[in-house]
Motif scaffolding. Structure first.
Motif, PDB file in Angstrom:
ATOM      1  N   GLY A  64       2.743   3.713  -4.237  1.00 35.33           N
ATOM      2  CA  GLY A  64       3.623   2.595  -3.950  1.00 35.33           C
ATOM      3  C   GLY A  64       4.397   2.792  -2.658  1.00 35.33           C
ATOM      4  N   TYR A  65       4.652   1.674  -1.958  1.00 34.77           N
ATOM      5  CA  TYR A  65       5.433   1.718  -0.725  1.00 34.77           C
ATOM      6  C   TYR A  65       6.155   0.390  -0.561  1.00 34.77           C
ATOM      7  CZ  TYR A  65       1.678  -1.048   1.468  1.00 34.77           C
ATOM      8  OH  TYR A  65       0.767  -2.023   1.775  1.00 34.77           O
ATOM      9  N   SER A  66       7.075   0.343   0.388  1.00 32.96           N
ATOM     10  CA  SER A  66       7.941  -0.827   0.519  1.00 32.96           C
ATOM     11  C   SER A  66       7.478  -1.750   1.641  1.00 32.96           C
ATOM     12  CB  SER A  66       9.377  -0.389   0.789  1.00 32.96           C
ATOM     13  OG  SER A  66       9.515   0.047   2.130  1.00 32.96           O
ATOM     14  N   THR A  67       8.108  -2.930   1.701  1.00 34.61           N
ATOM     15  CA  THR A  67       7.840  -3.876   2.786  1.00 34.61           C
ATOM     16  C   THR A  67       8.650  -3.550   4.032  1.00 34.61           C
ATOM     17  OG1 THR A  67       9.574  -5.336   1.935  1.00 34.61           O
ATOM     18  CG2 THR A  67       7.319  -5.781   1.211  1.00 34.61           C
ATOM     19  N   GLY A  68       9.573  -2.580   3.921  1.00 32.80           N
ATOM     20  CA  GLY A  68      10.454  -2.252   5.033  1.00 32.80           C
ATOM     21  C   GLY A  68       9.810  -1.336   6.051  1.00 32.80           C
ATOM     22  N   PRO A  69      10.599  -0.863   7.015  1.00 30.29           N
ATOM     23  CA  PRO A  69      10.057  -0.022   8.090  1.00 30.29           C
ATOM     24  C   PRO A  69       9.455   1.283   7.593  1.00 30.29           C
ATOM     25  CG  PRO A  69      12.466  -0.083   8.151  1.00 30.29           C
ATOM     26  CD  PRO A  69      12.027  -1.151   7.203  1.00 30.29           C
ATOM     27  N   SER A  70       9.988   1.828   6.488  1.00 30.09           N
ATOM     28  CA  SER A  70       9.415   3.073   5.962  1.00 30.09           C
ATOM     29  C   SER A  70       7.999   2.833   5.457  1.00 30.09           C
ATOM     30  CB  SER A  70      10.287   3.639   4.843  1.00 30.09           C
ATOM     31  OG  SER A  70      10.290   2.789   3.708  1.00 30.09           O
ATOM     32  N   GLY A  71       7.761   1.662   4.887  1.00 26.20           N
ATOM     33  CA  GLY A  71       6.421   1.332   4.409  1.00 26.20           C
ATOM     34  C   GLY A  71       5.427   1.205   5.543  1.00 26.20           C
ATOM     35  N   VAL A  72       5.853   0.580   6.634  1.00 29.20           N
ATOM     36  CA  VAL A  72       4.997   0.445   7.815  1.00 29.20           C
ATOM     37  C   VAL A  72       4.649   1.821   8.361  1.00 29.20           C
ATOM     38  CG1 VAL A  72       4.881  -0.413  10.187  1.00 29.20           C
ATOM     39  CG2 VAL A  72       5.940  -1.819   8.398  1.00 29.20           C
ATOM     40  N   ALA A  73       5.656   2.702   8.439  1.00 25.40           N
ATOM     41  CA  ALA A  73       5.425   4.054   8.957  1.00 25.40           C
ATOM     42  C   ALA A  73       4.517   4.853   8.032  1.00 25.40           C
ATOM     43  CB  ALA A  73       6.763   4.773   9.145  1.00 25.40           C
ATOM     44  N   LEU A  74       4.652   4.636   6.728  1.00 19.29           N
ATOM     45  CA  LEU A  74       3.823   5.369   5.774  1.00 19.29           C
ATOM     46  C   LEU A  74       2.356   4.998   5.930  1.00 19.29           C
ATOM     47  CD1 LEU A  74       4.185   7.373   3.343  1.00 19.29           C
ATOM     48  CD2 LEU A  74       3.945   5.349   1.884  1.00 19.29           C
ATOM     49  N   VAL A  75       2.079   3.719   6.074  1.00 21.35           N
ATOM     50  CA  VAL A  75       0.694   3.280   6.255  1.00 21.35           C
ATOM     51  C   VAL A  75       0.114   3.885   7.542  1.00 21.35           C
ATOM     52  CG1 VAL A  75      -0.772   1.272   6.698  1.00 21.35           C
ATOM     53  CG2 VAL A  75       0.970   1.172   4.904  1.00 21.35           C
ATOM     54  N   LYS A  76       0.924   3.954   8.584  1.00 17.96           N
ATOM     55  CA  LYS A  76       0.460   4.577   9.832  1.00 17.96           C
ATOM     56  C   LYS A  76       0.162   6.060   9.621  1.00 17.96           C
ATOM     57  CE  LYS A  76       2.760   1.406  13.028  1.00 17.96           C
ATOM     58  NZ  LYS A  76       3.822   1.248  14.067  1.00 17.96           N
ATOM     59  N   LEU A  77       0.976   6.712   8.771  1.00 16.13           N
ATOM     60  CA  LEU A  77       0.723   8.116   8.459  1.00 16.13           C
ATOM     61  C   LEU A  77      -0.612   8.274   7.750  1.00 16.13           C
ATOM     62  CD1 LEU A  77       1.673  11.079   8.291  1.00 16.13           C
ATOM     63  CD2 LEU A  77       2.827  10.471   6.140  1.00 16.13           C
ATOM     64  N   ALA A 117       9.027   3.955 -12.423  1.00 17.24           N
ATOM     65  CA  ALA A 117       9.667   4.130 -13.741  1.00 17.24           C
ATOM     66  C   ALA A 117       8.916   3.375 -14.831  1.00 17.24           C
ATOM     67  CB  ALA A 117      11.121   3.678 -13.681  1.00 17.24           C
ATOM     68  N   ARG A 118       8.341   2.230 -14.484  1.00 19.97           N
ATOM     69  CA  ARG A 118       7.600   1.433 -15.472  1.00 19.97           C
ATOM     70  C   ARG A 118       6.160   1.901 -15.639  1.00 19.97           C
ATOM     71  NH1 ARG A 118      10.303  -3.133 -12.871  1.00 19.97           N
ATOM     72  NH2 ARG A 118       8.355  -3.728 -11.830  1.00 19.97           N
ATOM     73  N   GLY A 119       5.749   2.882 -14.857  1.00 20.72           N
ATOM     74  CA  GLY A 119       4.383   3.383 -14.961  1.00 20.72           C
ATOM     75  C   GLY A 119       3.364   2.554 -14.206  1.00 20.72           C
ATOM     76  N   GLU A 120       3.826   1.639 -13.366  1.00 23.26           N
ATOM     77  CA  GLU A 120       2.911   0.790 -12.592  1.00 23.26           C
ATOM     78  C   GLU A 120       2.414   1.495 -11.328  1.00 23.26           C
ATOM     79  OE1 GLU A 120       4.781  -2.963 -11.862  1.00 23.26           O
ATOM     80  OE2 GLU A 120       5.466  -3.161 -13.940  1.00 23.26           O
ATOM     81  N   VAL A 121       3.144   2.521 -10.895  1.00 23.01           N
ATOM     82  CA  VAL A 121       2.787   3.289  -9.702  1.00 23.01           C
ATOM     83  C   VAL A 121       2.944   4.767 -10.035  1.00 23.01           C
ATOM     84  CG1 VAL A 121       3.576   3.916  -7.392  1.00 23.01           C
ATOM     85  CG2 VAL A 121       3.355   1.507  -8.003  1.00 23.01           C
ATOM     86  N   ALA A 122       1.949   5.578  -9.631  1.00 20.72           N
ATOM     87  CA  ALA A 122       2.003   7.010  -9.937  1.00 20.72           C
ATOM     88  C   ALA A 122       2.858   7.788  -8.938  1.00 20.72           C
ATOM     89  CB  ALA A 122       0.590   7.580  -9.967  1.00 20.72           C
ATOM     90  N   LEU A 123       2.754   7.414  -7.667  1.00 21.52           N
ATOM     91  CA  LEU A 123       3.448   8.121  -6.590  1.00 21.52           C
ATOM     92  C   LEU A 123       4.095   7.068  -5.700  1.00 21.52           C
ATOM     93  CD1 LEU A 123       3.597  11.197  -5.770  1.00 21.52           C
ATOM     94  CD2 LEU A 123       1.805  10.679  -4.102  1.00 21.52           C
ATOM     95  N   GLY A 124       5.424   7.106  -5.585  1.00 23.23           N
ATOM     96  CA  GLY A 124       6.121   6.078  -4.821  1.00 23.23           C
ATOM     97  C   GLY A 124       6.883   6.650  -3.648  1.00 23.23           C
TER      98      GLY A 124
END
Length: 235
Positions: A114-127, A155-162
């Motif tokens: 899992g990742y966010s729509t914010g700048p950290s998410g953009v950077a993660l995809v680039k990583l 927390a809900r079990g929808e994503v293993a690694l966030g």
């Protein structure tokens, strides 16, 4: 009666700005109300001319609002640096993320990431692209809706690694938090600026100066952030 200063921010800074707003009201006697939403939505609303006194957003998003004339030129104040952390569900096996290679292996082994729509998410995809694993993760990447913490999906079990800013994870129940290896840490600077629509720009400048002052540092660290480094500011 002193008019309330109305602000808008992204979700990553919601907790710390709430604390600082209360501290400023006690110190200056000026009430502050801050609406926290997804960063993309916040920037869109400021650009659309919605009436706010100030905005606190990722620095690149705020700079775009300055360039568009929606935030006053010269009013940007860097407030906090926010690093990314990793969340797994409480009670689940915690993967080894102690090094860049270990983290890469943990990502590849995860059923969902899992990742966010914010700048950290953009950077993660680039990583992931730099690691050469973006294709391998097709169908396993889950982007949280704007304003929804990635940790809540974990927390809900929808994503293993966030992955998300630590500030958005530390107040959540049902997850365990792991640190990012320093070699691939993703840091976002969040900055505040005076909106063009504000009728009281000088009071806003005083508020933003307080938020960037040493008096605000304890609240920032308590909420998983650090004071913004001077080099985070543009030339």
């Amino acid at each position: 009666m002193t008019a309330t200063l109305q602000g808008i921010s992204s979700m990553a800074t919601r907790q710390v700005l709430g604390e600082l707003a209360q501290a400023w009201e006690r110190q200056a006697g000026i009430p502050v109300a801050i609406e926290s939403v997804g960063g993309v939505d916040a920037a869109r609303r400021v650009a659309a001319g919605e009436s706010f006194d100030f905005a606190v957003l990722a620095s690149d998003a705020l700079d775009k609002l300055v360039a568009g004339g929606h935030v006053l030129a010269g009013s940007r104040v860097d407030i906090v640096d926010s690093g990314v952390a990793i969340a797994v569900r409480s009670g689940s096996r915690q993967p080894d993320v102690s090094s860049e290679e270990a983290l890469r292996s943990a990502v590849l082994a995860a059923d969902t990431v899992g990742y966010s729509t914010g700048p950290s998410g953009v950077a993660l995809v680039k990583l992931f692209e730099r690691w050469g694993i973006a294709q391998d993760l097709q169908g396993r990447l889950v982007q949280a809706p704007p304003g929804v913490p990635v940790g809540s999906l974990v927390a809900r079990g929808e994503v293993a690694l966030g992955f998300q800013q630590l500030s958005e994870l530390i107040h959540l129940q049902g997850i365990a938090i792991l640190g990012m290896p320093a070699a691939v840490q993703i840091t976002t600077t969040f900055a505040g600026g005076v909106c063009k629509t504000s009728p009281q720009p000088e009071r806003v400048r005083e508020l933003l100066a307080f938020m960037a002052s040493p008096a605000a540092e304890e609240a920032k660290r308590r909420n998983g952030m650090e004071p913004a480094r001077p080099q985070g500011r543009p030339e």
